[in-house]
Design an enzyme around this catalytic site. Structure first.
Site: not given
Length: 226
Positions: A68, A79, A66, A188
């Protein structure tokens, strides 16, 4: 949001998706959302990953979940955050593992565009989000689209390295022919799970080792300070 913002090489391989009912419904949903809420990333950045990494250039697919959801963070690459904004916790953990794995010097930013330009498709499963509301655009059609993207990358004749961090990403394993491609998976990098199998997994040297075995250029992971 219009599909013509996506690069021509992607237009060629994804053209059928843009005419499907789910995608038209997704476009209408986003149109309504942008009229009443702040949505990230900005419309012009939604397809940044595809612009920076043309289909024929993909050697690695890195899957996030998803975007930020805070101001001036998301810009279309999983990321990554815009220059001048503090790297979020997951990215800080990625940098820590890079340092342990390959001796990476941690930079003063979290802008990962240079990785995308080297052939890493930095794909989130969902490409938009409502401000300050994580997962607010899930199950609206993006997952169908990005599953089609993963399947299309899987169809490439040359081998690709798929990087799947965390349980959500690893559910996409069914879309990948593991007899032709390399899959690198671990926990993760988020603070909730990084100590349960991300730290110490050495994914970055593993990616370059796989690329070397394919006779493809290795990734220069180092990010210069801005």
């Amino acid at each position: 949001m219009t599909a013509n913002k996506i690069s021509s090489s992607w237009q060629a391989v994804l053209s059928e998706e843009f005419d499907k009912p789910y995608f038209l419904k997704l476009q209408n949903f986003l149109l309504a959302e942008r009229q009443t809420h702040t949505i990230y990333p900005p419309e012009e950045d939604v397809f940044s990953a595809f612009e920076l990494t043309p289909y024929e250039n993909i050697n690695v697919l890195l899957l996030g979940q998803d975007p930020y959801h805070d101001q001036n963070q998301a810009h279309g690459l999983c990321f990554s955050v815009r220059p001048g904004f503090k790297p979020p916790p997951s990215l800080i953990n990625i940098f820590k593992e890079l340092k342990e794995d390959i001796g990476f010097n941690i930079p003063n930013h979290g802008y990962l565009e240079s990785w995308a330009k080297q052939g890493i498709l930095m794909l989130n499963a969902v490409l938009t989000v409502r401000a300050h509301t994580p997962n607010s655009h899930k199950n609206q059609g993006w997952e169908i689209f990005t599953d089609a993207v993963i399947s299309t990358v899987n169809q490439k004749e040359d081998p690709v390295v798929f990087v799947l961090w965390g349980g959500y990403a690893q559910k996409k394993l069914k879309l990948i022919d593991t007899t032709r491609h390399v899959v690198i998976k671990s926990a993760h990098p988020s603070p909730l799970s990084a100590r349960n199998g991300f730290f110490g997994s050495k994914p970055f040297s593993a990616i370059n080792s796989a690329l070397h075995s394919f006779c493809k250029p290795e990734i220069d992971w180092q990010l210069p300070n801005l």
